[in-house]
Write an enzyme that holds these catalytic residues in place. Structure first.
Site: not given
Lengths: 273, 273
Positions: A65, A89, A139, A157-159, A164
């Protein structure tokens, strides 16, 4: 007498895994987008996993972060209006508030992540209670197409780029991002483990290079992420230059890291060629 | 039908471990000094473990060996006479030969490590066939007390500061090292994982600071070592300054890393205070 030990393992491949001993599994839920698990671990405190991969732990979330927010913060004009895509989060928003950001829009696709963070990670998600933060459950790809706002920073800040988050690594998406950045605005994305996911880094770097004038990749060390080395890639339509402003220190970030994280190992440079 | 999978796990603590799936265990031997295991792993090739901790793998040994040799190489006068303490696999000597070092003395306490390296890691240990390398199987602490030679570089390529390597992190040992360095000579030691072994780094840095005029810690990313982040600490009786010489690139090391590896995260700086 305790006979059974419980472990959560993240598989880095079929042949390699990092395992955390857990006191308890607090949650396991299949949402419309992904599977979310929450463990209380001995060494890293609470650990949030999405689709079997560690997203954050209480003990080392600070590295990710700090690095995704603080590094781009000190380039170009001081940002005041920032968009976060993902980041449900609240951890990225929290660091932006620490940096004195005036206005933060946080678009997270999966409302379950937000609810879980509010319940189990109250410190990290405390940002959502701040009036400077506008949370939108929706989205990000659609949001960026439809919004009329422009932003000084856009933080992706993605997976990882499967499931997705796949569209968040595409050239089309970067074109839409570019259209919604201010003149010397900067976009930054997490771009995976250079060691285990060189394709993710190559995809982000190549996609951004096709759309933006300047692109820079930097790295940080995150103990609970695959291999321990993680990459971030940032881009702008103009130059990216450090402002004349003394950088704050975090627990990982400091003014040395602001320079040093851009000095890349040879094997990482080769991925960017 | 294959019912059983074999894994080698290194425990980073009672609650955390990294596990490698193995094709076969090639060797397990208890020597006078330590327990040595050798595995053929799927992802990292042959893996040598000492007392349960990964020492080297075929796939990523380059990071450690480049960083312990190439970084100090480019400071002060060009070294020609180098001592390695430990390093029985031959990997450090191999990189020194690549750098054009004239004379290498390699003192390894456990002859079994040398024999295993010769048999199972022929590329890495090929350095021992070179006439510029003098291999001594013996105690490095005793050797440095008794030798009349002085060296331009002394490389402490040891295991962690428990068991046979404990003395290699002591102030007394650094005093003996100092007496056997040339005027602007440099000593370098591996100093552990800053994240999981802050005491090892603090011990090396404090011990060297009490004995030498200048001390510098640098870091590198090693995927198969605990946490992925590793530290090295180097010292000299005088200043340490980069020579005006273009640095060669390895697979990890390059001229950027020669600068950037000294920019430390805040939590690492705090260990050195």
């Amino acid at each position: 007498m305790r006979l059974i030990e419980n472990w959560f393992s993240e598989r880095y491949s079929d042949n390699l895994q990092l395992s955390f001993r857990v006191k308890d599994q607090l949650l396991s839920v299949k949402t419309d987008y992904q599977r979310i698990d929450l463990f209380d671990t001995y060494d890293f405190g609470k650990l949030l996993s999405i689709d079997g991969t560690v997203q954050l732990t209480e003990k080392d979330e600070y590295v990710y972060h700090e690095m995704i927010t603080m590094v781009p913060h000190y380039f170009n004009s001081r940002p005041s209006n920032v968009l976060i895509i993902g980041g449900g989060d609240g951890g990225a928003a929290r660091r932006l508030l620490d940096l004195g950001t005036d206005k933060i829009t946080n678009v997270e696709i999966d409302g379950n992540v937000v609810e879980i963070a509010k319940k189990y990670f109250p410190d990290i998600s405390s940002s959502f209670k701040d009036s400077r933060v506008k949370l939108i459950v929706g989205d990000g790809i659609k949001y960026i197409k439809e919004t009329e706002n422009k932003f000084d920073r856009i933080i992706i800040d993605s997976t990882d780029p499967v499931g997705p988050a796949e569209g968040l690594f595409s050239r089309d998406f970067y074109e839409d991002i570019k259209a919604h950045l201010t003149d010397d605005g900067i976009v930054v994305t997490q771009s995976g483990s250079p060691y285990y996911q060189p394709a993710a880094l190559a995809m982000a770097h190549k996609g951004m290079s096709e759309v933006f004038k300047s692109v820079k990749t930097y790295c940080a060390f995150i103990p609970t992420y695959p291999s321990g080395l993680w990459s971030f890639t940032m881009a702008s339509s103009g130059e990216m230059k450090l402002r004349d402003e003394k950088a704050k220190s975090g627990k990982y970030f400091n003014s040395d890291i602001l320079t040093g994280s851009f000095y890349l190992p040879e094997f990482v440079k080769n991925i960017l060629k």
